[in-house]
Design a protein around this motif. Structure first.
Motif, PDB file in Angstrom:
ATOM      1  N   LYS A  45       0.845  -1.212   0.000  1.00  0.00           N
ATOM      2  CA  LYS A  45       0.000   0.000   0.000  1.00  0.00           C
ATOM      3  C   LYS A  45       0.871   1.250   0.000  1.00  0.00           C
ATOM      4  O   LYS A  45       2.031   1.227   0.439  1.00  0.00           O
ATOM      5  N   ASN A  98      -0.013   5.376   1.282  1.00  0.00           N
ATOM      6  CA  ASN A  98      -1.044   6.202   1.920  1.00  0.00           C
ATOM      7  C   ASN A  98      -1.154   7.509   1.140  1.00  0.00           C
ATOM      8  O   ASN A  98      -0.184   8.261   1.069  1.00  0.00           O
ATOM      9  N   HIS A 151      -2.883   6.385  17.571  1.00  0.00           N
ATOM     10  CA  HIS A 151      -3.348   7.698  17.125  1.00  0.00           C
ATOM     11  C   HIS A 151      -4.620   7.540  16.309  1.00  0.00           C
ATOM     12  O   HIS A 151      -4.741   6.597  15.528  1.00  0.00           O
ATOM     13  N   LEU A 155      -6.717   8.291  13.228  1.00  0.00           N
ATOM     14  CA  LEU A 155      -6.241   8.594  11.870  1.00  0.00           C
ATOM     15  C   LEU A 155      -7.379   8.890  10.901  1.00  0.00           C
ATOM     16  O   LEU A 155      -8.501   8.413  11.088  1.00  0.00           O
ATOM     17  N   ASN A 178      -6.912   7.845   7.140  1.00  0.00           N
ATOM     18  CA  ASN A 178      -5.874   7.139   6.396  1.00  0.00           C
ATOM     19  C   ASN A 178      -6.449   6.694   5.051  1.00  0.00           C
ATOM     20  O   ASN A 178      -7.242   5.753   4.991  1.00  0.00           O
ATOM     21  N   SER A 199      -2.988  -2.592  12.497  1.00  0.00           N
ATOM     22  CA  SER A 199      -3.917  -1.593  11.962  1.00  0.00           C
ATOM     23  C   SER A 199      -4.015  -1.636  10.435  1.00  0.00           C
ATOM     24  O   SER A 199      -5.044  -1.275   9.858  1.00  0.00           O
ATOM     25  N   ASP A 200      -2.920  -2.046   9.762  1.00  0.00           N
ATOM     26  CA  ASP A 200      -2.902  -2.040   8.290  1.00  0.00           C
ATOM     27  C   ASP A 200      -3.421  -3.349   7.682  1.00  0.00           C
ATOM     28  O   ASP A 200      -3.596  -3.420   6.465  1.00  0.00           O
ATOM     29  N   ARG A 212      -7.907   3.430  14.267  1.00  0.00           N
ATOM     30  CA  ARG A 212      -6.470   3.158  14.109  1.00  0.00           C
ATOM     31  C   ARG A 212      -6.099   3.053  12.635  1.00  0.00           C
ATOM     32  O   ARG A 212      -4.942   2.854  12.306  1.00  0.00           O
ATOM     33  N   TYR A 230       5.881   7.471  14.717  1.00  0.00           N
ATOM     34  CA  TYR A 230       4.744   8.105  15.409  1.00  0.00           C
ATOM     35  C   TYR A 230       5.230   8.906  16.624  1.00  0.00           C
ATOM     36  O   TYR A 230       4.745  10.021  16.879  1.00  0.00           O
TER      37      TYR A 230
HETATM   38  C1  LIG Z   1       1.920   4.097   9.333  1.00  0.00           C
HETATM   39  C2  LIG Z   1       0.848   3.163   8.834  1.00  0.00           C
HETATM   40  O1  LIG Z   1       1.440   2.094   8.082  1.00  0.00           O
HETATM   41  C3  LIG Z   1      -0.087   3.915   7.878  1.00  0.00           C
HETATM   42  O2  LIG Z   1      -0.971   3.071   7.192  1.00  0.00           O
HETATM   43  C4  LIG Z   1       0.020   2.559   9.977  1.00  0.00           C
HETATM   44  O3  LIG Z   1      -0.587   3.572  10.750  1.00  0.00           O
HETATM   45  C5  LIG Z   1       0.813   1.606  10.865  1.00  0.00           C
HETATM   46  O4  LIG Z   1       0.111   0.416  10.865  1.00  0.00           O
HETATM   47  P1  LIG Z   1       0.736  -0.943  11.454  1.00  0.00           P
HETATM   48  O5  LIG Z   1       2.154  -1.075  11.035  1.00  0.00           O
HETATM   49  O6  LIG Z   1      -0.245  -2.027  11.122  1.00  0.00           O
HETATM   50  O7  LIG Z   1       0.740  -0.595  12.993  1.00  0.00           O
HETATM   51  P2  LIG Z   1       0.324  -1.456  14.275  1.00  0.00           P
HETATM   52  O8  LIG Z   1       1.064  -2.757  14.231  1.00  0.00           O
HETATM   53  O9  LIG Z   1      -1.141  -1.476  14.450  1.00  0.00           O
HETATM   54  O10 LIG Z   1       0.967  -0.529  15.415  1.00  0.00           O
HETATM   55  C6  LIG Z   1       2.360  -0.373  15.536  1.00  0.00           C
HETATM   56  C7  LIG Z   1       2.634   0.886  16.315  1.00  0.00           C
HETATM   57  O11 LIG Z   1       2.403   2.045  15.488  1.00  0.00           O
HETATM   58  C8  LIG Z   1       1.829   3.089  16.243  1.00  0.00           C
HETATM   59  N1  LIG Z   1       0.481   3.423  15.724  1.00  0.00           N
HETATM   60  C9  LIG Z   1      -0.100   2.633  14.754  1.00  0.00           C
HETATM   61  C10 LIG Z   1      -1.348   2.974  14.251  1.00  0.00           C
HETATM   62  C11 LIG Z   1      -2.005   4.103  14.776  1.00  0.00           C
HETATM   63  N2  LIG Z   1      -3.222   4.455  14.343  1.00  0.00           N
HETATM   64  N3  LIG Z   1      -1.396   4.861  15.726  1.00  0.00           N
HETATM   65  C12 LIG Z   1      -0.161   4.544  16.190  1.00  0.00           C
HETATM   66  O12 LIG Z   1       0.371   5.252  17.043  1.00  0.00           O
HETATM   67  C13 LIG Z   1       1.787   2.603  17.694  1.00  0.00           C
HETATM   68  O13 LIG Z   1       3.011   3.015  18.280  1.00  0.00           O
HETATM   69  C14 LIG Z   1       1.758   1.085  17.535  1.00  0.00           C
HETATM   70  O14 LIG Z   1       2.282   0.421  18.649  1.00  0.00           O
END
Ligand SMILES: C[C@](O)(CO)[C@H](O)COP(=O)(O)OP(=O)(O)OC[C@H]1O[C@@H](n2ccc(N)nc2=O)[C@H](O)[C@@H]1O
Ligand SMILES: Nc1ncnc2c1ncn2[C@@H]1O[C@H](COP(=O)(O)OP(=O)(O)OP(=O)(O)O)[C@@H](O)[C@H]1O
Length: 309
Positions: free
Chosen positions: A11, A13, A27, A29, A31, A146-147, A162, A192
């Motif tokens: 992906k 963003n 956080h 979002l 997104n 979250s992704d 998220r 973040y």
């Molecule tokens: C940066 C992005 O890739 C944009 O799509 C995502 O927001 C991150 O998604 P991801 O890698 O699936 O993240 P997760 O495994 O859910 O979270 C990892 C860490 O990223 C931060 N995190 C993630 C998602 C969110 N909405 N807020 C956050 O602050 C937190 O510190 C969390 O502990």
């Protein structure tokens, strides 16, 4: 069933609006996800226990040495989750062929988790018990990261909360992208945290993000130039702070004719938009020559999410 093979996209963003921190540490979002034709492939087949192997896709320079091959791998965690939901043992051999950069901001680990959810649900599908529905997989995906739900859905979609609560977005036509993958990844939590630190230092409170109307119009009309102008990532200043060399990569892309340029998610991959397929080919060659990235990859979007082949 003998083996299930699943293809899953990376992906970028298109808009990443980062709001305040919630009580759970995430956080809020807005997104806007967009799935592009850079794919990992995962194969699941019956085995005596849970086994995992990771290899780089042909011609890709993915740093597979940084991918865990034990129970920490997101695909392994997904297999364990599906097994526990179905009440079976996770007896499966997972083979992952990676083309998506590792810790690159293109959700490679999440993609593999989505692929494993789909593959294991299919592998362990049995008439004796009700099959897992799409909604079950989406819910398990959100538990893993979250992704992950978006990697199941694909296309273009707006994520809130998220980033896991998704609404598909209306788009027209195909967009042409060039990605500049960096040598070495960035940690998503660190980016973040840096975003919060920069806001604190500037005395800014986190805004409540909202969907950018110009972005949605550009997508609905298939207007690449307008899309390029509307691209926005609130994590970009933090990624640039942690990896200052990315400014040079972004500037090189703009100077070489990209109609849009931004850091993908938490970075360090940079994404460049071109108006046509031919423009993207020219931009890719020029960026490669500029020597500002570890690897230059072309891709198109939107494409479907995790798909059984
Ligand atoms: C940066 C992005 O890739 C944009 O799509 C995502 O927001 C991150 O998604 P991801 O890698 O699936 O993240 P997760 O495994 O859910 O979270 C990892 C860490 O990223 C931060 N995190 C993630 C998602 C969110 N909405 N807020 C956050 O602050 C937190 O510190 C969390 O502990
Ligand atoms: N299947 C996997 N592929 C890649 N990394 C994985 C995988 N499973 C676990 N990881 C771990 O997760 C970390 C982040 O990898 P990933 O490639 O998902 O990052 P990312 O693309 O920046 O993610 P996002 O865009 O979702 O923030 C890696 O450094 C690695 O330790």
């Amino acid at each position: 069933m003998s083996a299930v093979r699943v293809r899953v996209p990376a992906k970028v963003n298109l808009q990443l609006g980062v709001g305040p921190i919630r009580e759970d540490g995430y956080h809020d979002l807005v997104n806007v996800f967009h799935a592009v034709s850079l794919f990992d492939e995962l194969t699941a087949e019956p085995a005596d226990g849970l086994e995992l192997a990771v290899e780089a896709a042909p011609y890709s320079r993915v740093a597979i040495g940084r991918v865990p091959t034990d129970a920490r791998n997101l695909a392994a965690r997904a297999a364990v989750l599906v097994a526990s939901r179905l009440g079976v043992e996770p007896r499966v051999r997972l083979r992952i062929r990676k083309a998506i950069p590792v810790a690159g901001g293109m959700a490679g680990g999440s993609a593999d988790a989505a692929a494993a959810l789909v593959a294991c649900a299919r592998l362990w599908d049995d008439r004796e018990r009700p099959a897992l529905a799409r909604d079950d997989l989406m819910e398990m995906g959100a538990e893993l990261g979250s992704d992950v739900p978006f990697a199941l859905l694909g296309g273009t979609a707006i994520g809130v909360g998220r980033g896991e609560r998704l609404t598909p977005a209306l788009t027209r036509g195909t967009f042409h992208w060039v990605f500049a993958a960096a040598d070495g990844g960035l940690s998503t939590p660190a980016v973040y945290a840096e975003c919060d630190r920069l806001r604190d230092a500037a005395g800014e409170s986190a805004p409540r993000p909202s969907v950018a109307e110009d972005l949605m119009t550009a997508l609905a009309t298939g207007d690449a130039k307008a899309l390029g102008a509307a691209l926005a990532n609130d994590l970009q200043p933090a990624a640039l702070e942690l990896r200052p060399s990315l400014a040079r990569t972004l500037n090189a892309g703009r100077d070489l004719g990209a109609i849009g340029a931004l850091v993908s998610g938490s970075g360090p991959t940079c994404a460049f938009l071109a108006e046509t397929d031919e423009d993207a080919a020219d931009l890719a060659v020029a960026l490669d020559g500029a020597g500002v990235a570890e690897q230059i990859v072309r891709a198109q979007g939107p494409v479907p999410g995790a798909t059984v082949l």
